[in-house]
Design a protein around this motif. Structure first.
Motif, PDB file in Angstrom:
ATOM      1  N   VAL A   7       8.310 -16.429 -16.470  1.00 46.42           N
ATOM      2  CA  VAL A   7       7.054 -15.295 -16.360  1.00 46.42           C
ATOM      3  C   VAL A   7       7.200 -13.975 -16.974  1.00 46.42           C
ATOM      4  O   VAL A   7       8.381 -13.432 -16.703  1.00 46.42           O
ATOM      5  CB  VAL A   7       6.824 -15.412 -14.689  1.00 46.42           C
ATOM      6  N   PRO A   8       6.214 -13.660 -17.939  1.00 44.68           N
ATOM      7  CA  PRO A   8       6.559 -12.403 -18.642  1.00 44.68           C
ATOM      8  C   PRO A   8       6.272 -11.309 -17.519  1.00 44.68           C
ATOM      9  O   PRO A   8       5.087 -11.437 -16.759  1.00 44.68           O
ATOM     10  CB  PRO A   8       5.687 -12.308 -19.913  1.00 44.68           C
ATOM     11  N   VAL A   9       6.997 -10.029 -17.787  1.00 42.80           N
ATOM     12  CA  VAL A   9       6.665  -8.881 -16.978  1.00 42.80           C
ATOM     13  C   VAL A   9       6.498  -7.723 -17.973  1.00 42.80           C
ATOM     14  O   VAL A   9       7.342  -7.520 -18.959  1.00 42.80           O
ATOM     15  CB  VAL A   9       7.818  -8.654 -15.965  1.00 42.80           C
ATOM     16  N   GLN A  10       5.514  -6.998 -17.799  1.00 43.54           N
ATOM     17  CA  GLN A  10       5.444  -5.855 -18.595  1.00 43.54           C
ATOM     18  C   GLN A  10       5.259  -4.451 -17.962  1.00 43.54           C
ATOM     19  O   GLN A  10       4.635  -4.343 -16.692  1.00 43.54           O
ATOM     20  CB  GLN A  10       3.985  -5.902 -19.495  1.00 43.54           C
ATOM     21  N   VAL A  11       6.021  -3.489 -18.302  1.00 39.14           N
ATOM     22  CA  VAL A  11       5.981  -2.264 -17.781  1.00 39.14           C
ATOM     23  C   VAL A  11       4.624  -1.490 -18.312  1.00 39.14           C
ATOM     24  O   VAL A  11       4.420  -1.254 -19.644  1.00 39.14           O
ATOM     25  CB  VAL A  11       7.210  -1.220 -18.105  1.00 39.14           C
ATOM     26  N   VAL A  12       3.726  -1.068 -17.285  1.00 41.87           N
ATOM     27  CA  VAL A  12       2.491  -0.417 -17.721  1.00 41.87           C
ATOM     28  C   VAL A  12       2.586   1.052 -17.151  1.00 41.87           C
ATOM     29  O   VAL A  12       1.567   1.646 -17.585  1.00 41.87           O
ATOM     30  CB  VAL A  12       1.296  -1.066 -17.041  1.00 41.87           C
ATOM     31  N   GLY A  13       3.520   1.506 -16.416  1.00 42.70           N
ATOM     32  CA  GLY A  13       3.507   2.803 -16.001  1.00 42.70           C
ATOM     33  C   GLY A  13       4.627   3.384 -15.599  1.00 42.70           C
ATOM     34  O   GLY A  13       5.585   2.484 -15.169  1.00 42.70           O
ATOM     35  N   ILE A  14       5.010   4.810 -15.623  1.00 40.61           N
ATOM     36  CA  ILE A  14       6.201   5.413 -15.317  1.00 40.61           C
ATOM     37  C   ILE A  14       5.601   6.359 -14.280  1.00 40.61           C
ATOM     38  O   ILE A  14       4.757   7.245 -14.461  1.00 40.61           O
ATOM     39  CB  ILE A  14       7.044   6.228 -16.372  1.00 40.61           C
ATOM     40  N   VAL A  15       6.208   6.724 -13.107  1.00 45.36           N
ATOM     41  CA  VAL A  15       5.703   7.458 -11.946  1.00 45.36           C
ATOM     42  C   VAL A  15       6.895   8.640 -11.615  1.00 45.36           C
ATOM     43  O   VAL A  15       8.336   7.972 -11.661  1.00 45.36           O
ATOM     44  CB  VAL A  15       5.095   6.464 -10.874  1.00 45.36           C
ATOM     45  N   ARG A  16       6.458   9.450 -10.866  1.00 45.33           N
ATOM     46  CA  ARG A  16       7.349  10.549 -10.486  1.00 45.33           C
ATOM     47  C   ARG A  16       7.118  10.634  -9.050  1.00 45.33           C
ATOM     48  O   ARG A  16       6.045  11.101  -8.721  1.00 45.33           O
ATOM     49  CB  ARG A  16       7.316  11.639 -11.253  1.00 45.33           C
ATOM     50  N   PRO A  17       8.123  10.342  -8.270  1.00 41.95           N
ATOM     51  CA  PRO A  17       7.944  10.382  -6.739  1.00 41.95           C
ATOM     52  C   PRO A  17       7.796  11.951  -6.253  1.00 41.95           C
ATOM     53  O   PRO A  17       8.162  13.093  -6.731  1.00 41.95           O
ATOM     54  CB  PRO A  17       9.279   9.980  -5.986  1.00 41.95           C
ATOM     55  N   HIS A  18       6.873  12.250  -5.238  1.00 42.67           N
ATOM     56  CA  HIS A  18       6.481  13.204  -4.715  1.00 42.67           C
ATOM     57  C   HIS A  18       7.683  14.036  -3.951  1.00 42.67           C
ATOM     58  O   HIS A  18       8.272  15.074  -4.017  1.00 42.67           O
ATOM     59  CB  HIS A  18       5.416  13.425  -3.835  1.00 42.67           C
TER      60      HIS A  18
ATOM     61  N   ASN B 121       0.892  -1.256  -0.070  1.00 43.94           N
ATOM     62  CA  ASN B 121       0.073  -0.186  -0.025  1.00 43.94           C
ATOM     63  C   ASN B 121       0.816   1.100  -0.050  1.00 43.94           C
ATOM     64  O   ASN B 121       2.167   1.285   0.393  1.00 43.94           O
ATOM     65  CB  ASN B 121      -0.895   0.098   1.375  1.00 43.94           C
ATOM     66  N   GLY B 122       0.132   2.505  -0.260  1.00 45.77           N
ATOM     67  CA  GLY B 122       0.873   3.510  -0.377  1.00 45.77           C
ATOM     68  C   GLY B 122       1.603   4.194  -1.509  1.00 45.77           C
ATOM     69  O   GLY B 122       1.893   5.686  -1.618  1.00 45.77           O
ATOM     70  N   LEU B 123       1.762   3.394  -2.537  1.00 43.59           N
ATOM     71  CA  LEU B 123       2.497   3.896  -3.690  1.00 43.59           C
ATOM     72  C   LEU B 123       1.997   4.944  -4.516  1.00 43.59           C
ATOM     73  O   LEU B 123       2.225   5.985  -4.610  1.00 43.59           O
ATOM     74  CB  LEU B 123       2.699   2.830  -4.813  1.00 43.59           C
ATOM     75  N   GLU B 124       0.354   4.756  -5.043  1.00 43.53           N
ATOM     76  CA  GLU B 124      -0.296   5.794  -5.373  1.00 43.53           C
ATOM     77  C   GLU B 124      -0.462   7.182  -4.594  1.00 43.53           C
ATOM     78  O   GLU B 124      -0.448   8.339  -5.313  1.00 43.53           O
ATOM     79  CB  GLU B 124      -1.831   5.289  -5.638  1.00 43.53           C
ATOM     80  N   GLU B 125      -0.170   7.143  -3.383  1.00 49.04           N
ATOM     81  CA  GLU B 125      -0.251   8.334  -2.578  1.00 49.04           C
ATOM     82  C   GLU B 125       1.126   9.070  -2.768  1.00 49.04           C
ATOM     83  O   GLU B 125       1.210  10.304  -2.292  1.00 49.04           O
ATOM     84  CB  GLU B 125      -0.558   8.126  -1.286  1.00 49.04           C
ATOM     85  N   GLN B 126       2.218   8.231  -3.090  1.00 51.22           N
ATOM     86  CA  GLN B 126       3.510   8.864  -2.976  1.00 51.22           C
ATOM     87  C   GLN B 126       3.989   9.551  -4.443  1.00 51.22           C
ATOM     88  O   GLN B 126       5.098   9.866  -4.625  1.00 51.22           O
ATOM     89  CB  GLN B 126       4.596   7.689  -2.312  1.00 51.22           C
ATOM     90  N   VAL B 127       3.362   9.113  -5.381  1.00 52.18           N
ATOM     91  CA  VAL B 127       3.804   9.382  -6.685  1.00 52.18           C
ATOM     92  C   VAL B 127       2.745  10.029  -7.645  1.00 52.18           C
ATOM     93  O   VAL B 127       1.523  10.082  -7.284  1.00 52.18           O
ATOM     94  CB  VAL B 127       4.210   8.056  -7.449  1.00 52.18           C
ATOM     95  N   ASP B 128       3.181  10.787  -8.649  1.00 52.05           N
ATOM     96  CA  ASP B 128       2.526  10.987  -9.880  1.00 52.05           C
ATOM     97  C   ASP B 128       2.690  10.267 -10.812  1.00 52.05           C
ATOM     98  O   ASP B 128       3.689   9.838 -11.233  1.00 52.05           O
ATOM     99  CB  ASP B 128       2.800  12.736 -10.347  1.00 52.05           C
ATOM    100  N   LEU B 129       1.516   9.929 -11.630  1.00 52.63           N
ATOM    101  CA  LEU B 129       1.657   9.052 -12.800  1.00 52.63           C
ATOM    102  C   LEU B 129       2.089   9.655 -14.279  1.00 52.63           C
ATOM    103  O   LEU B 129       1.330  10.812 -14.475  1.00 52.63           O
ATOM    104  CB  LEU B 129       0.302   8.194 -13.065  1.00 52.63           C
ATOM    105  N   VAL B 130       3.271   9.621 -14.578  1.00 54.93           N
ATOM    106  CA  VAL B 130       3.776  10.328 -15.487  1.00 54.93           C
ATOM    107  C   VAL B 130       3.374   9.785 -16.970  1.00 54.93           C
ATOM    108  O   VAL B 130       2.776  10.428 -18.191  1.00 54.93           O
ATOM    109  CB  VAL B 130       5.456  10.529 -15.583  1.00 54.93           C
ATOM    110  N   GLU B 131       3.094   8.609 -17.026  1.00 54.85           N
ATOM    111  CA  GLU B 131       2.905   7.857 -18.060  1.00 54.85           C
ATOM    112  C   GLU B 131       2.282   6.627 -18.160  1.00 54.85           C
ATOM    113  O   GLU B 131       2.646   6.017 -16.808  1.00 54.85           O
ATOM    114  CB  GLU B 131       3.874   7.752 -19.156  1.00 54.85           C
ATOM    115  N   GLY B 132       1.154   5.845 -18.753  1.00 52.95           N
ATOM    116  CA  GLY B 132       0.647   4.724 -18.588  1.00 52.95           C
ATOM    117  C   GLY B 132      -0.445   4.767 -17.335  1.00 52.95           C
ATOM    118  O   GLY B 132      -1.077   5.600 -17.038  1.00 52.95           O
ATOM    119  N   ARG B 133      -0.282   3.702 -16.705  1.00 53.28           N
ATOM    120  CA  ARG B 133      -1.269   3.406 -15.564  1.00 53.28           C
ATOM    121  C   ARG B 133      -0.411   2.469 -14.292  1.00 53.28           C
ATOM    122  O   ARG B 133       0.444   2.056 -14.494  1.00 53.28           O
ATOM    123  CB  ARG B 133      -2.544   2.597 -15.883  1.00 53.28           C
TER     124      ARG B 133
END
Length: 887
Positions: A179-190, A129-141
């Protein structure tokens, strides 16, 4: 009512003084502890805020429990619910996280150099928990991995990591080639310095290795379903982390919080609690107790001085009305009735006491339970006059005793009281040295009063020993010309016993001030010494690595007199007979250059000759700590520095070596000049010790240029960041002053020194007033015999000088001696970075004592002049009565 007003007006001066003293006592008793508590709490919060998350936070770490209903987020709330209230109510934030073991989380297909080699790319997956409150979504989701085996694991990563790891939205790679891994988003920390990132710094910025075979290390953020996809391939560690709110921490709740953290180790979750918060709080509690003990000694000295002044003011008030009390007694007035009259007047000191308490309560800080002390002091101030009045009324001869016969009539009761005082002081010193100032309930009041008791006992002894000496000087003065010296010394010898009260107060006040200065000087010197051990130079320059030309360029900076380069390695391999013993902190520096820097900087450090005079040989002569010597079990070994192994022999075993941290027990010091020239090529300096007074900014510029040249000589490390830190000796010293509860110590000795001097001058004024009537009579008669005004003033100075000088000297001696006597109880090492230092003597005390004597004599002249004007000495001479002069 009119009679009561008239009586109040008759004693308005002493009553006003009593009110002022109780006002000051209220501020001291209520306000000073609040201010000290505020400074202590600020120190606590500052210390805890600087701890790493592993020490400050409560982190439960374990594996997943069995059962389908097990939910990590549910466990987060369940665990917090079972914590003790003292801890639970102070939890500011909480997080849960599940992370794959980094060393097992290898991936392929990233496109980075060496990607196809297993273990070359270590990308740990983390959910919580807590990631979405600590970053801004720069690209993706944000990740929404599909449950089961359909689709890839979805992850996001920070902008910095995406750039350095060559990833973008849509990039894919394989975890364990399965196991395949895909990057779906780039974030910028507050906030990159936020506590959220502390447990997983590679999630913020990945580790980028040099071209030496090290793997890339990074943390990518996924979700719970994503980690379920790899649970059979790699270990998963669960964490539940709780952060304590420092704003809700104060020294008053430390015992409860420490107990709560200790109990929390065995509460709730079947997991290991990782924290050192309890031990850190316990260490701070020790410092806080030392600070409280020091403040208590100073406060007690000031409070006892105020109490003595209260008794002196009460005595003045009673003396002024002794004729009235004698008349009331002669007309049949009961002693209790006479006392009740003065009690009604003395109750006027209660409002100032309340006002002082309210002023103290207005001081910002955590309240302390000190109102009972103020109540006792107020009771003393209110009852002092009635009690003395009843004693005067019971024994009329007491009111008319001659001051010059006071030393001749020392009864059994007084002797017993004086001897009891000395016994109490001596017993207190023994108890202080054996058990300290603090108890489980706090500071022991009796033991805190021991320094003041010692000062009072010394005053009593001084008053008994000085009169014969002064009388002898008076007889010698009779042989000289002029009567001033003879009369003054004669009266001083006869009346010294009559001023025992003011003298005792003066000695206690001076000893309190000198004690504060002595402790402050000791702490200052201890911090100077601790700073020398932290930084044995005027300036230190630190960085990543510097090229070979940097040392010469630093030496050429204006103001620099000497430079010594050094190289440190915090985890060098220690080997003996081909057997690896572990890691050791290694410091490599040139012995001769180091000695010159130390000497030019004026630092109190003497490097061993075995180090400074070391020369190249088959084995390098080194200095080792006792811990390393014990590990080696012999006189030789080998240490790995910059990938190369160096054979050494032990030249000396040392407890410490600046700038290695004080108290370190696992280090080795290698003399740079004793290493063979061809082997020195592997050494690259990462810091310099500089002597002189150069511009720190210029040193930073030179250091940055040296780092840049080194980075461009061969290759630039991927993790390299150009940072050149420059710290001066003064800055390092200031850090010690700001640390922990040092502000409390500064506050304590400021109170002691300031209050001691002010109250000492007031005591001198009382000493003048106590003998003013007798001197007034003598002076009136001598004036008719041709004594001038100037001679009258000199007569006062000659009479008071021996008593005041001896009292000030006695107070200074006691104040200087007390820290030596009770040094173990003061715990001064708590304020000097853990360094044990002896109590030092500050020469300033001698000059300050002399200045105090001079100011005291000027105060005495001013008080005597004012008193003589009020007595109207001419009328006294004509009428033969002071009462007539006061009518």
């Amino acid at each position: 009512m009119k009679g009561w007003i008239a009586r109040v007006r008759a004693t308005a001066g002493p009553l006003a003084l009593l009110g002022t003293l109780t006002l000051l006592a209220g501020v001291l008793v209520v306000g000073a502890p609040r201010a000290a508590n505020r400074l202590t709490d600020e120190g606590l919060r500052n210390d805890i805020a600087q701890l790493s998350y592993t020490s400050r936070d409560l982190t439960y770490r374990g594996l997943k429990d069995k059962g389908d209903n097990w939910k990590p987020d549910g466990k987060l709330d369940q665990q917090q619910a079972v914590l003790y209230p003292a801890l639970r109510e102070r939890i500011e934030q909480s997080w849960w996280a599940a992370t794959t073991t980094l060393d097992e989380s290898w991936v392929t297909g990233t496109g980075l150099p060496g990607d196809n080699k297993q273990g070359a790319m270590l990308f740990s997956l983390r959910a919580g928990n807590g990631l979405e409150e600590q970053v801004d979504l720069v690209e993706g989701r944000f990740p929404k991995t599909q449950p089961g085996t359909v689709g890839p694991i979805e992850v996001v990563l920070t902008e910095w990591n995406a750039d350095k790891l060559r990833q973008k939205v849509g990039s894919t790679f394989l975890f364990h080639r399965e196991v395949p891994v895909q990057v779906v988003g780039i974030v910028r920390p507050h906030d990159e310095n936020g506590t959220f990132w502390e447990p997983a710094p590679f999630g913020l910025r990945a580790y980028l290795p040099n071209d030496d075979g090290d793997p890339y290390r990074a943390v990518l953020y996924s979700d719970e379903f994503g980690l379920d996809r790899v649970k059979d391939l790699v270990g998963i560690v669960y964490e539940w982390r709780y952060r304590v709110d420092t704003a809700k921490l104060d020294a008053g709740v430390l015992p409860e919080v420490v107990e709560a953290v200790t109990v929390a180790r065995r509460q709730g979750l079947d997991a290991t609690l990782l924290t050192s918060l309890d031990s850190q709080l316990a260490k701070f509690a020790d410092k806080a107790r030392a600070g409280a003990a020091l403040l208590a000694v100073v406060q007690m000295g000031a409070l006892i001085t105020l109490a003595g002044l209260v008794l002196l003011a009460a005595r003045v008030a009673v003396t002024r009305r002794r004729g009235e009390f004698a008349l009331l007694r002669a007309r049949g007035g009961a002693i209790a009735t006479i006392g009740s009259y003065t009690l009604l007047e003395s109750l006027l000191v209660v409002p100032p006491a309340v006002a002082g308490g309210l002023l103290g309560a207005a001081v910002t800080g955590r309240p302390a339970v000190t109102w009972p002390v103020l109540a006792l002091f107020t009771a003393l101030a209110a009852l002092a006059v009635p009690v003395m009045t009843m004693r005067t009324a019971r024994n009329p001869s007491f009111s008319g005793e001659r001051a010059d016969l006071a030393t001749a009539r020392v009864g059994v009761k007084r002797r017993t009281a004086e001897l009891s005082l000395l016994v109490l002081a001596g017993l207190g010193v023994w108890l202080l040295r054996s058990r300290g100032l603090s108890t489980a309930a706090g500071v022991d009041v009796y033991l805190a009063a021991v320094p003041a008791l010692l000062a009072a006992g010394a005053a009593v002894a001084m008053v008994r020993l000085v009169p014969p000496v002064v009388s002898r000087l008076g007889r010698l003065a009779a042989r000289g010309r002029g009567a001033v010296s003879f009369l003054g010394l004669s009266r001083s010898g006869r009346t010294a016993g009559a001023v025992i009260g003011p003298v005792a107060v003066l000695v206690v006040a001076v000893s309190t001030a000198v004690f504060s200065v002595a402790v402050a000087s000791t702490i200052d010197e201890g911090r100077d010494r601790a700073t020398d051990l932290r930084l044995p130079a005027d300036v230190k320059v630190d960085g990543y690595f510097f090229d070979d030309a940097t040392e010469a360029e630093l030496a050429a900076v204006p103001g620099v007199t000497a430079v010594s380069q050094y190289m440190v390695d915090g985890a060098s391999d220690l080997v003996v007979d081909q057997k690896r013993l572990g890691t050791v902190y290694a410091l490599v520096l040139d012995g001769q250059a180091y000695a010159k820097v130390v000497a030019d900087s004026g630092v109190d450090v003497t490097p061993p000759k075995e180090f400074t005079e070391a020369v190249p040989g088959a084995q390098v002569p080194v200095l080792v700590s006792p811990g390393v010597a014990k590990q080696l079990g012999g006189d030789h070994g080998a240490v790995t520095l910059r990938g190369r192994q160096y054979e050494f022999r032990i030249a000396a075993v040392v407890d410490g070596f600046p700038p290695i941290a004080n108290g370190a027990s696992n280090f080795i010091v290698v003399p740079w000049q004793a290493v063979q020239t061809d082997a020195q090529k592997a050494f690259t300096p990462n810091g310099y010790l500089v002597a002189g007074d150069p511009d720190p900014e210029r040193l930073r510029e030179v250091g940055a240029a040296g780092q840049e040249r080194w980075a461009n000589e061969g290759f630039r490390p991927r993790a390299y960041e150009e940072v050149t830190d420059v710290i001066t000796w003064e800055q390092a010293r200031a850090e010690l002053d700001k640390a922990s509860i040092n502000a409390v110590v500064t506050f304590a000795y400021a109170i002691g020194a300031g209050a001691g001097v002010a109250l000492a001058l007031l005591a001198i004024g009382f000493a003048v007033v106590s003998g003013a009537r007798g001197r007034g009579t003598v002076l009136s008669r001598l004036r008719t015999m041709g004594l001038s005004r100037g001679q009258g003033r000199r007569l006062l100075l000659v009479e008071l000088m021996p008593v005041v000088v001896v009292a000030v000297v006695t107070g200074a001696v006691v104040g200087t001696a007390v820290p030596h006597l009770i040094a173990p109880a003061l715990g001064l090492s708590q304020f000097t970075d853990g360094l044990s230092v002896g109590v030092t003597f500050d020469p300033v005390i001698v000059g300050a004592s002399l200045v105090l004597v001079i100011i005291g004599m000027l105060t005495a002249l001013a008080v005597e002049t004012l008193f003589n004007r009020r007595l109207r000495l001419g009328e006294v001479l004509r009428l033969g009565s002071f009462d007539a002069g006061e009518s």
